[in-house]
Design an enzyme around this catalytic site. Structure first.
Site, PDB file in Angstrom:
ATOM      1  CE  LYS A 119      -4.334  -1.774   1.526  1.00  0.00           C
ATOM      2  NZ  LYS A 119      -5.685  -1.532   2.412  1.00  0.00           N
ATOM      3  CE  LYS A 202      -6.321  -7.417  -1.862  1.00  0.00           C
ATOM      4  NZ  LYS A 202      -7.274  -7.322  -0.776  1.00  0.00           N
ATOM      5  CE  LYS A 205     -13.731  -2.549   0.061  1.00  0.00           C
ATOM      6  NZ  LYS A 205     -13.436  -2.541   1.266  1.00  0.00           N
TER       7      LYS A 205
HETATM    8  P1  ADP Z   1      -9.952  -4.639   0.410  1.00  0.00           P
HETATM    9  O1  ADP Z   1      -8.650  -5.443   0.409  1.00  0.00           O
HETATM   10  O2  ADP Z   1     -10.671  -4.689  -0.903  1.00  0.00           O
HETATM   11  O3  ADP Z   1      -9.607  -3.080   0.853  1.00  0.00           O
HETATM   12  P2  ADP Z   1     -11.138  -5.154   2.950  1.00  0.00           P
HETATM   13  O4  ADP Z   1      -9.774  -4.866   3.398  1.00  0.00           O
HETATM   14  O5  ADP Z   1     -12.263  -4.215   3.437  1.00  0.00           O
HETATM   15  O6  ADP Z   1     -11.033  -5.066   1.430  1.00  0.00           O
HETATM   16  O7  ADP Z   1     -11.325  -6.484   3.091  1.00  0.00           O
HETATM   17  C1  ADP Z   1     -12.367  -7.262   3.734  1.00  0.00           C
HETATM   18  C2  ADP Z   1     -12.331  -8.786   3.359  1.00  0.00           C
HETATM   19  O8  ADP Z   1     -12.262  -9.214   2.241  1.00  0.00           O
HETATM   20  C3  ADP Z   1     -10.991  -9.321   4.054  1.00  0.00           C
HETATM   21  O9  ADP Z   1     -11.337 -10.555   4.897  1.00  0.00           O
HETATM   22  C4  ADP Z   1     -10.171  -9.723   2.941  1.00  0.00           C
HETATM   23  O10 ADP Z   1      -9.303 -10.701   3.095  1.00  0.00           O
HETATM   24  C5  ADP Z   1     -11.346  -9.940   1.852  1.00  0.00           C
HETATM   25  N1  ADP Z   1     -10.713  -9.817   0.745  1.00  0.00           N
HETATM   26  C6  ADP Z   1     -10.361  -8.809  -0.040  1.00  0.00           C
HETATM   27  N2  ADP Z   1      -9.905  -8.821  -1.153  1.00  0.00           N
HETATM   28  C7  ADP Z   1     -10.129 -10.109  -1.458  1.00  0.00           C
HETATM   29  C8  ADP Z   1      -9.709 -10.991  -2.670  1.00  0.00           C
HETATM   30  N3  ADP Z   1      -9.533 -10.601  -3.782  1.00  0.00           N
HETATM   31  N4  ADP Z   1     -10.227 -12.413  -2.735  1.00  0.00           N
HETATM   32  C9  ADP Z   1     -10.430 -13.009  -1.424  1.00  0.00           C
HETATM   33  N5  ADP Z   1     -10.635 -12.244  -0.250  1.00  0.00           N
HETATM   34  C10 ADP Z   1     -10.683 -10.828  -0.333  1.00  0.00           C
END
Ligand code: ADP
Ligand code: TRP
Length: 338
Positions: A119, A202, A205
């Site tokens: 990040k 991955k 967002k």
């Molecule tokens: P991001 O990583 O998109 O900012 P969050 O931090 O809000 O999302 O993550 C919320 C949940 O979603 C966490 O448990 C994270 O491990 C899961 N997660 C986020 N992106 C993925 C992905 N591409 N595949 C599987 N799980 C994911």
């Protein structure tokens, strides 16, 4: 990972950031897996707004985004009468414990966190201090409830390991077995959903391309368009799973299909081996529309009733506070702060 001490109540906690635009990875990798856990465990699901502000969030949008996460929880099947759905900053004990844990965690441990490196990128000197100590706050989210099980996507595994290191040091420094060692619950099936534009990254967002992800709010038409445009390999789907390993785009699409259908990856692969991508894409679109469509419709309905959602969050925060204040008092007792 094993050896959760049996003298702790089994309790689940997980969190999702209200940073907007929840996507299929969040759903399949995390939220979907929360649902069956509430049958077995006392469960808490947290909208982690304090984590969200480690990167800039428009203050005017934050309430709306929190409501979106609460709506996604409920629309996915989390029952607010059975589980505690709440907002992190409404329970100040998280930040109070976080400070104590900041004094337990070591710089070297945090320096190894790959999410921070990803990040921060080249901007290491300019990102917030909060982004660096983010995993310590996450450990506090878990430990303020003495949670024993933490369902997350695979990208959070390293943060969970850090939480376990903090527990070991805290227990060693102050009192054996004060905190339980939290166990990650990571379902292999959808541990990591990858970008539709580049399956080596991955689904996230923060990707600038809307076509890289399926949003939980996408219309059926948008789902259709995004799957049509999803990157594929030049060759058809191979004949064996070994060969599939070198075709990340194909592997990702079949992973999504199998996770939506709740079937083993091998069984889904079998249906499409040696077939053209077009066939897989047609079926995948249908499966996605069936899965995401009803959740999106329910989310929209819930989001239009902000009063109801804020009521759920307030009620959840009260219940969460009941547990958290008790644990914080114990922490202050053992550390001599009381
Ligand atoms: P991001 O990583 O998109 O900012 P969050 O931090 O809000 O999302 O993550 C919320 C949940 O979603 C966490 O448990 C994270 O491990 C899961 N997660 C986020 N992106 C993925 C992905 N591409 N595949 C599987 N799980 C994911
Ligand atoms: N860091 C998690 C993520 O980015 C979100 C999170 C915050 C979390 N606190 C947590 C997850 C506690 C599980 C438990 O996905």
């Amino acid at each position: 990972m094993s050896n959760v001490k049996t003298n702790f109540t089994k309790r689940v906690l997980s969190g999702v950031q209200p940073t907007g635009g929840l996507h299929l990875g969040n759903y399949l990798g995390a939220i979907k897996n929360f649902v069956p856990l509430q049958e077995k465990y006392e469960s808490l699901f947290c909208v982690v707004d304090l984590h969200a502000i480690t990167t800039w969030q428009d203050p005017g949008d934050l309430t709306q985004k929190k409501c979106e996460v609460a709506a996604a929880f409920i629309a996915s099947g989390i029952d607010p009468n059975r589980s505690i759905i709440f907002n992190q900053s409404s329970v100040p004990e998280h930040t109070q414990l976080s400070w104590v844990l900041n004094c337990v965690a070591r710089m070297g441990w945090l320096n190894r966190m790959t999410q921070f490196k990803d990040k921060a990128g080249k901007n290491k000197e300019k990102v917030s201090v909060g982004l660096f100590s983010y995993p310590v706050l996450m450990a506090a989210d878990i430990l303020i409830y003495k949670a024993t099980h933490v369902p997350v996507g695979e990208d959070q595994k390293q943060h969970l390991e850090l939480a376990r290191d903090i527990v070991l040091k805290f227990n060693n420094d102050f009192k054996k077995e004060f905190f339980p060692l939290p166990e990650p619950i990571i379902l292999k099936k959808a541990a990591r959903i990858m970008s539709l534009r580049d399956a080596t990254k991955k689904m996230s967002k923060s990707d600038t391309s809307e076509f890289s992800r399926i949003s939980l709010m996408d219309s059926n038409d948008e789902i259709d368009k995004k799957i049509k445009k999803a990157k594929t390999d030049a060759l058809p789907i191979p004949s064996s799973i070994e060969l599939l390993e070198s075709m990340p785009e194909a592997k990702n699409l079949i992973t999504i299909y199998s996770a939506c259908e709740d079937e083993d990856f091998e069984i889904s692969f079998d249906k499409y081996r040696e077939k053209n991508f077009s066939e897989l894409k047609v079926d995948l679109t249908e499966v996605l529309i069936n899965k995401i469509g009803p959740i999106r419709d329910e989310m929209k309905k819930l989001i239009s009733d902000k009063k109801y959602l804020l009521g759920i969050l307030n009620n959840g925060s009260e219940k969460a506070k009941n547990i958290a204040s008790h644990v914080l008092k114990e922490v202050y007792d053992v550390t001599g702060l009381n």
